[in-house]
Design a protein around this motif. Structure first.
Motif, short mmCIF file in Angstrom:
data_model
loop_
_atom_site.label_atom_id
_atom_site.label_comp_id
_atom_site.label_asym_id
_atom_site.label_seq_id
_atom_site.Cartn_x
_atom_site.Cartn_y
_atom_site.Cartn_z
N UNK A 250 -25.55 -31.65 16.75
CA UNK A 250 -27.14 -31.89 16.90
C UNK A 250 -27.59 -33.00 16.34
N UNK A 251 -26.93 -33.59 15.19
CA UNK A 251 -27.56 -34.82 14.70
C UNK A 251 -27.18 -36.06 15.46
N UNK A 252 -25.76 -36.09 16.03
CA UNK A 252 -25.53 -37.09 17.13
C UNK A 252 -26.14 -37.10 18.42
N UNK A 253 -26.34 -36.00 18.92
CA UNK A 253 -27.21 -35.73 20.09
C UNK A 253 -28.60 -36.26 19.97
N UNK A 254 -29.22 -35.75 18.92
CA UNK A 254 -30.49 -36.01 18.58
C UNK A 254 -30.76 -37.70 18.35
N UNK A 255 -30.03 -38.31 17.90
CA UNK A 255 -29.98 -39.63 17.40
C UNK A 255 -29.87 -40.23 18.98
N UNK A 256 -28.73 -39.79 19.73
CA UNK A 256 -28.63 -40.36 21.32
C UNK A 256 -29.91 -40.43 21.78
N UNK A 257 -30.81 -39.17 21.92
CA UNK A 257 -32.02 -39.06 22.66
C UNK A 257 -32.89 -40.02 21.94
N UNK A 258 -33.08 -40.31 20.88
CA UNK A 258 -34.07 -41.20 20.16
C UNK A 258 -33.83 -42.67 20.65
N UNK B 168 -22.41 -47.00 19.02
CA UNK B 168 -21.61 -46.77 20.34
C UNK B 168 -21.24 -45.52 20.81
N UNK B 169 -20.62 -44.61 19.99
CA UNK B 169 -20.37 -43.23 20.47
C UNK B 169 -21.74 -42.36 20.77
N UNK B 170 -22.91 -42.59 20.19
CA UNK B 170 -23.94 -42.27 20.67
C UNK B 170 -24.49 -42.88 21.78
N UNK B 171 -24.34 -43.91 22.11
CA UNK B 171 -24.68 -44.47 23.30
C UNK B 171 -24.08 -43.81 24.49
N UNK B 172 -22.81 -43.54 24.13
CA UNK B 172 -21.79 -42.92 25.35
C UNK B 172 -22.55 -41.62 25.47
N UNK B 173 -22.78 -40.86 24.50
CA UNK B 173 -23.30 -39.56 24.71
C UNK B 173 -24.60 -39.68 25.57
N UNK C 101 -18.73 -35.67 19.32
CA UNK C 101 -18.35 -36.37 17.90
C UNK C 101 -18.09 -37.60 18.13
N UNK C 102 -17.59 -38.05 17.11
CA UNK C 102 -17.34 -39.80 17.00
C UNK C 102 -15.61 -39.92 16.77
N UNK C 103 -14.87 -38.76 16.33
CA UNK C 103 -13.66 -39.30 15.95
C UNK C 103 -12.74 -39.72 16.85
N UNK C 104 -12.64 -39.06 17.97
CA UNK C 104 -11.65 -39.31 19.23
C UNK C 104 -12.12 -40.57 19.65
N UNK C 105 -13.29 -40.95 20.02
CA UNK C 105 -13.58 -42.45 20.66
C UNK C 105 -13.22 -43.39 19.72
N UNK C 106 -13.57 -43.24 18.57
CA UNK C 106 -13.06 -44.24 17.78
C UNK C 106 -11.68 -44.51 17.43
N UNK C 107 -11.02 -43.64 17.50
CA UNK C 107 -9.46 -43.53 17.73
C UNK C 107 -8.81 -44.22 18.91
#
Length: 504
Positions: A26-34, A50-55, A145-151
């Motif tokens: 929810x934190x990542x999705x909320x930040x992506x929407x903002x 970047x990960x949140x921009x992808x979301x 979440x951000x772990x897989x895209x970063x890796x």
């Protein structure tokens, strides 16, 4: 290749459809929407954009309602977006997860191409099979979440950098861009930047070429990070949120010297503050405060299919010295992660199954090992398919499988709040009209899913009668208030291998 990626896609989409929000989502999705609607960086500064921009690509299609000007915390903002703004929480969450699923599948192509460059197409298929059947990659690749895209971006950088030995253009700029994408997704990837700069320098024959390659990798990384922040807010408006720690000493000096935007550097300060805190851990049935240096190797031993562990070891043994440039970025990141203070899951080293899948491809280069390799890959596939669709709490057969993971590990290894929807279905079908008490560790809102329960920690123990539903991570933490209740409870059911139902 198509069959392996189709299997992986089906597994991830099924998990994405069935699982309710994990703690971080929810934190990542909320930040992506903002980011998308307000072009503001105020939420989730401890992680780059970047990960949140992808979301946000998925949210742009779903178009959820957003109350502009909401001033709560980032946790409250995510909850407000999903549950309090008139949105369909399942639809919004799926919209944020789908771009991550697509990205995870694309990284599968990188795994195949990397391994095929080293060992040929047969090796590429072995590597892709290990990647596609990895329970950890499936579990975290299906989440927002951000772990897989970063890796995955880090792996892409290592692959394109290897190709740059023979063709500096276009592969060296691509390697720099991919490394920048990794650093623009998670700050922990910064530890790999000097490693890949060194590998880039070693690939050139002259001193001038070495310096140019290393500086090019650094410049590309910095440029991508800046571009991601400017994509959110071209004016780069930023006010440091309250609570950003004042990091002194060498770490503080390092942060000040970083050529990154100020919100990135403040986010690094927040991360250092997390590392200076003391966290709860749980390993092999033992609850402890602090961190254990061997936590991540032990957790990987539990959560990796046995056939995969064998293929990793054989592949590294076949490669020997040739494995060093391939695995050096992952090895350095793994060593850094082992010194961290947060023993919360193998997701912090999700790059390990990615890089070692490529190394395992070397097994096919030894003719006498090909039959053994095929048998071990089949063993991995069977082990992975047997856990469907419960990939998050997976553990291998030596440790009892996913139903026993919560006895060995906690948090994102087993119970990350993902089974609230399944719990609602179970209570409705098996236990209608019974009194329910709920101790849930997660970000979901129980009442949204039709769960109306009391809090067992707010009343005297003798009043807690009926069904006591407890997240397994709470059990692992041995909260004394729950221990009293569980002593008189009889386990009668489990949900998703992450929630236990007791009767009192």
């Amino acid at each position: 290749m198509a069959a392996l990626l189709a299997e992986m896609a089906a597994a991830m989409v099924t998990a994405a459809l069935q699982q309710t929000p994990t703690i971080d989502e929810p934190v990542y999705v909320g930040a992506a929407a903002v980011y998308q609607r307000e072009h503001s960086l105020r939420y989730n500064p401890e992680h780059p954009p970047l990960g949140k921009l992808v979301m946000g690509a998925g949210l742009a299609v779903a178009r959820p309602r957003l109350d502009e000007g909401f001033t709560g915390t980032q946790e409250a903002a995510g909850r407000h977006l999903l549950y309090e703004s008139g949105n369909d929480a399942r639809r919004v969450l799926l919209a944020a997860r789908l771009p991550m699923i697509v990205l995870t599948l694309l990284f599968g192509l990188v795994v195949f191409a990397f391994a095929a460059d080293l060992t040929g197409r047969a090796g590429g298929l072995v590597a892709l099979a290990l990647y596609a059947f990895s329970p950890d990659v499936i579990a975290h690749g299906s989440l927002a979440t951000l772990d897989v895209p970063a890796s995955g971006f880090l792996l892409a950088s290592a692959w394109t950098l290897r190709r740059a030995r023979e063709r500096p253009l276009p592969y060296l700029p691509l390697a720099a861009a991919a490394l920048g994408a990794a650093a623009a997704t998670k700050m922990s990837m910064l530890a790999a930047v000097p490693v890949l700069m060194g590998l880039a320098a070693c690939s050139r024959p002259s001193w001038r070429g070495r310096a140019g390659a290393a500086l090019g990798m650094l410049a590309g990384t910095v440029a991508v990070v800046w571009a991601c922040y400017l994509a959110v807010d071209p004016r780069l408006r930023w006010t440091a949120p309250p609570g950003v720690p004042d990091i002194g000493g060498l770490r503080g000096l390092l942060v000040d010297l970083m050529p990154f935007p100020r919100p990135y550097r403040d986010g690094m300060r927040v991360q250092f503050g997390f590392e200076d805190s003391t966290w709860d851990g749980f390993l092999l049935g033992r609850h402890y405060r602090g961190s254990l240096w061997y936590y991540l190797p032990a957790a990987l031993l539990v959560k990796t299919p046995l056939g995969m562990l064998a293929l990793w070891a054989i592949g590294v043994g076949v490669l020997r010295r040739a494995a060093l440039p391939l695995l050096l970025p992952a090895a350095v990141l793994f060593a850094v992660a082992m010194t961290g203070s947060r023993d919360l899951g193998v997701r912090y080293v999700i790059f390990v199954p990615m890089f070692l899948a490529v190394a395992a491809a070397a097994c096919v280069t030894v003719p006498r090992l090909r039959r053994t390799t095929a048998v071990l890959v089949l063993f991995v596939a069977v082990s992975s398919l047997r856990t469907f669709p419960y990939y998050l709490p997976y553990s291998n057969e030596a440790f009892g499988g996913p139903s026993r993971t919560h006895l060995r590990l906690h948090d994102s290894n087993a119970d990350w709040g993902q089974d609230l929807g399944r719990l609602a279905d179970r209570l409705r079908t098996r236990y209608p009209d019974e009194r329910v008490w709920l101790a849930y560790k997660g970000s979901g809102v129980p009442s949204y899913y039709g769960i109306h329960a009391g809090d067992p920690l707010l009343v005297p123990p003798d009043r807690v009668r009926g069904l006591l539903v407890v997240s397994d991570s709470w059990i692992a933490k041995a909260d004394p208030r729950l221990t009293v209740l569980l002593r008189d409870g009889r386990p009668v059911d489990e949900v998703g291998h992450s929630i236990t139902i007791f009767r009192r």
